[in-house]
Scaffold this active site. Structure first.
Site, PDB file in Angstrom:
ATOM      1  CG  ASP A   1      -1.932   1.085   1.228  1.00 38.22           C
ATOM      2  OD1 ASP A   1      -1.664   2.148   0.618  1.00 38.22           O
ATOM      3  OD2 ASP A   1      -2.995   0.900   1.838  1.00 38.22           O
TER       4      ASP A   1
ATOM      5  CG  ASN B   1      -0.121   3.907 -13.544  1.00 33.97           C
ATOM      6  OD1 ASN B   1      -0.634   4.593 -14.428  1.00 33.97           O
ATOM      7  ND2 ASN B   1      -0.832   3.072 -12.787  1.00 33.97           N
TER       8      ASN B   1
ATOM      9  CE  LYS C   1      -0.901  12.485 -10.366  1.00 29.71           C
ATOM     10  NZ  LYS C   1      -0.207  11.207 -10.569  1.00 29.71           N
TER      11      LYS C   1
ATOM     12  CE1 TYR D   1      -4.408  13.119  -9.421  1.00 29.47           C
ATOM     13  CE2 TYR D   1      -4.810  15.023 -10.838  1.00 29.47           C
ATOM     14  CZ  TYR D   1      -4.486  13.685 -10.682  1.00 29.47           C
ATOM     15  OH  TYR D   1      -4.208  12.912 -11.797  1.00 29.47           O
TER      16      TYR D   1
HETATM   17  N1  LIG Z   1      -7.540   8.816 -15.740  1.00 26.54           N
HETATM   18  C1  LIG Z   1      -7.235  10.060 -16.031  1.00 26.54           C
HETATM   19  O1  LIG Z   1      -8.015  10.768 -16.674  1.00 26.54           O
HETATM   20  C2  LIG Z   1      -5.894  10.621 -15.617  1.00 26.54           C
HETATM   21  C3  LIG Z   1      -5.596  11.938 -16.021  1.00 26.54           C
HETATM   22  C4  LIG Z   1      -4.359  12.486 -15.676  1.00 26.54           C
HETATM   23  C5  LIG Z   1      -3.476  11.733 -14.945  1.00 26.54           C
HETATM   24  N2  LIG Z   1      -3.789  10.462 -14.559  1.00 26.54           N
HETATM   25  C6  LIG Z   1      -2.799   9.727 -13.761  1.00 26.54           C
HETATM   26  O2  LIG Z   1      -2.589   8.441 -14.300  1.00 26.54           O
HETATM   27  C7  LIG Z   1      -2.281   7.523 -13.259  1.00 26.54           C
HETATM   28  C8  LIG Z   1      -3.176   6.293 -13.364  1.00 26.54           C
HETATM   29  O3  LIG Z   1      -4.518   6.741 -13.256  1.00 26.54           O
HETATM   30  P1  LIG Z   1      -5.767   5.811 -13.615  1.00 26.54           P
HETATM   31  O4  LIG Z   1      -6.741   6.684 -14.289  1.00 26.54           O
HETATM   32  O5  LIG Z   1      -5.323   4.567 -14.260  1.00 26.54           O
HETATM   33  O6  LIG Z   1      -6.308   5.518 -12.134  1.00 26.54           O
HETATM   34  P2  LIG Z   1      -7.121   4.263 -11.570  1.00 26.54           P
HETATM   35  O7  LIG Z   1      -7.895   3.618 -12.643  1.00 26.54           O
HETATM   36  O8  LIG Z   1      -7.826   4.768 -10.378  1.00 26.54           O
HETATM   37  O9  LIG Z   1      -5.947   3.247 -11.118  1.00 26.54           O
HETATM   38  C9  LIG Z   1      -5.041   3.664 -10.128  1.00 26.54           C
HETATM   39  C10 LIG Z   1      -4.119   2.526  -9.781  1.00 26.54           C
HETATM   40  O10 LIG Z   1      -3.317   2.952  -8.655  1.00 26.54           O
HETATM   41  C11 LIG Z   1      -3.505   2.026  -7.588  1.00 26.54           C
HETATM   42  N3  LIG Z   1      -3.434   2.663  -6.278  1.00 26.54           N
HETATM   43  C12 LIG Z   1      -4.155   3.714  -5.809  1.00 26.54           C
HETATM   44  N4  LIG Z   1      -3.848   3.937  -4.518  1.00 26.54           N
HETATM   45  C13 LIG Z   1      -2.932   3.020  -4.160  1.00 26.54           C
HETATM   46  C14 LIG Z   1      -2.250   2.734  -2.960  1.00 26.54           C
HETATM   47  N5  LIG Z   1      -2.454   3.440  -1.833  1.00 26.54           N
HETATM   48  N6  LIG Z   1      -1.359   1.719  -2.940  1.00 26.54           N
HETATM   49  C15 LIG Z   1      -1.155   0.985  -4.046  1.00 26.54           C
HETATM   50  N7  LIG Z   1      -1.772   1.195  -5.217  1.00 26.54           N
HETATM   51  C16 LIG Z   1      -2.664   2.208  -5.267  1.00 26.54           C
HETATM   52  C17 LIG Z   1      -4.897   1.465  -7.814  1.00 26.54           C
HETATM   53  O11 LIG Z   1      -5.049   0.273  -7.064  1.00 26.54           O
HETATM   54  P3  LIG Z   1      -6.538  -0.284  -6.747  1.00 26.54           P
HETATM   55  O12 LIG Z   1      -6.962  -0.923  -8.040  1.00 26.54           O
HETATM   56  O13 LIG Z   1      -6.325  -1.227  -5.628  1.00 26.54           O
HETATM   57  O14 LIG Z   1      -7.380   0.911  -6.386  1.00 26.54           O
HETATM   58  C18 LIG Z   1      -4.869   1.266  -9.325  1.00 26.54           C
HETATM   59  O15 LIG Z   1      -4.138   0.121  -9.674  1.00 26.54           O
HETATM   60  C19 LIG Z   1      -2.452   8.285 -11.949  1.00 26.54           C
HETATM   61  O16 LIG Z   1      -1.190   8.657 -11.444  1.00 26.54           O
HETATM   62  C20 LIG Z   1      -3.263   9.495 -12.345  1.00 26.54           C
HETATM   63  O17 LIG Z   1      -3.019  10.598 -11.489  1.00 26.54           O
HETATM   64  C21 LIG Z   1      -4.985   9.896 -14.878  1.00 26.54           C
END
Ligand SMILES: NC(=O)c1ccc[n+]([C@@H]2O[C@H](COP(=O)([O-])OP(=O)(O)OC[C@H]3O[C@@H](n4cnc5c(N)ncnc54)[C@H](OP(=O)(O)O)[C@@H]3O)[C@@H](O)[C@H]2O)c1
Length: 295
Positions: A95, A121, A196, A192
């Site tokens: 975690d 990521n 970033k 947030y």
């Molecule tokens: N989606 C967007 O539109 C977007 C836009 C800009 C930037 N981003 C960035 O892209 C990255 C990935 O985002 P995403 O959209 O793929 O998010 P997501 O679908 O919510 O997936 C996030 C991942 O991080 C893991 N995670 C979260 N908290 C954690 C913790 N405390 N310990 C271990 N693992 C943890 C989650 O695990 P669980 O599955 O167990 O929750 C999941 O595998 C992030 O850094 C985000 O800020 C995303």
């Protein structure tokens, strides 16, 4: 002998090609061939690979035959990797909101061996409150900023580092005085955005400090994941292809350090992310908050 160029810069000679029993057109076939021949295959660690962009990036890299080390928050969440895990080089758990678990996670990664690339990521978005962690930190800071910083310090140094940023990092500019939200009223969006900005600045700091490492930050765009939500207008595939490209491609552009990328195009990050004084101040704050000095 006629060299057959490979995407990663190695080459097979004609005798090797003649011994290959199956078709040879795709990257996956070439990598499977190299794996059988004990040629080096790039090994990539991706944090947060149970869902969203991390999972998609892991699937794409595995599909190309790379060695991928997957990461889940807990052993229970690792069940979400049951389809990818059989082809992976390992599954590690921890975690990222916990400093102890993050340190332990780095140890698990190092036990597998040195990574060629690490994609930082995992992340959280709009936390309803400061959500004080066991270490006393704001959860957003702990997961999005402190964990990638700690993992960067504790994982054997790879050749390439990629940090998931966001266009929202531009809204995170400002003072580092209350980085851990101990005196300000909680503002989830601001927290947030700041986190970033931190990882963008971290990526660019490393590009400056570690010339032998290729370090970059990526804005994946607003894409439909658990974090992005169902109404996100961006293309999920475009959202992960930049980080997979930066992790393994030998394209000249992909091997240049210090970039902030969106859809494989370099963009201008927030001025503070590039500012050496801000970077140094941030590294000092992160060293103080984690008890680990990166430099
Ligand atoms: N989606 C967007 O539109 C977007 C836009 C800009 C930037 N981003 C960035 O892209 C990255 C990935 O985002 P995403 O959209 O793929 O998010 P997501 O679908 O919510 O997936 C996030 C991942 O991080 C893991 N995670 C979260 N908290 C954690 C913790 N405390 N310990 C271990 N693992 C943890 C989650 O695990 P669980 O599955 O167990 O929750 C999941 O595998 C992030 O850094 C985000 O800020 C995303």
């Amino acid at each position: 002998m006629h060299p057959l160029p490979l995407a990663t810069g190695l080459s097979l000679n004609r005798i090797d090609v003649d011994q290959f029993s199956g078709p040879l057109p795709g990257a996956a076939d070439r990598y499977q061939y190299r794996r059988r021949k004990n040629y080096p295959v790039p090994r990539i660690f991706i944090t947060g690979s149970t869902d969203g962009l991390g999972r998609a990036a892991a699937g794409a890299l595995l599909g190309e035959g790379h060695d991928v080390v997957l990461h889940a928050r807990t052993r229970e969440r690792a069940a979400a990797l049951s389809d990818l895990a059989p082809d992976a080089a390992g599954v590690v758990t921890g975690d990222l909101s916990s400093a102890a678990e993050t340190r332990e996670l780095a140890g698990q990664v190092n036990q597998i061996g040195r990574m060629d690339a690490v994609i930082h990521n995992a992340g959280v978005y709009l936390e309803p409150s400061r959500g004080t962690t066991a270490d006393g930190h704001a959860k957003t800071l702990a997961v999005n900023t402190l964990a990638p910083y700690l993992l960067t310090a504790l994982i054997d140094r790879p050749d390439r580092l990629i940090y998931l940023s966001s266009g929202l990092h531009h809204a995170g500019a400002g003072s580092l005085r209350d980085i851990d939200w101990t005196s300000r009223s909680w503002n989830a969006a601001r927290a947030y955005s700041e986190s970033k900005l931190h990882v963008t600045a971290l990526a660019l700091t490393l590009a400056r400090a570690w010339p032998e490492v290729v370090s970059n930050a990526v804005d994946p765009g607003w894409v439909p994941t658990k974090m992005g939500g169902p109404y996100a207008t961006g293309d999920l595939e475009m959202g992960y292809l930049t980080q997979t490209w930066l992790a393994v491609s030998n394209d000249t552009a992909a091997t240049v350090s210090g970039g902030y990328w969106y859809h494989r195009q370099r963009q201008a990050p927030a001025p503070q992310a590039r500012d050496p004084a801000f970077q140094d101040q941030l590294m000092d704050r992160l060293a103080a908050l984690t008890g680990v000095a990166l430099f």
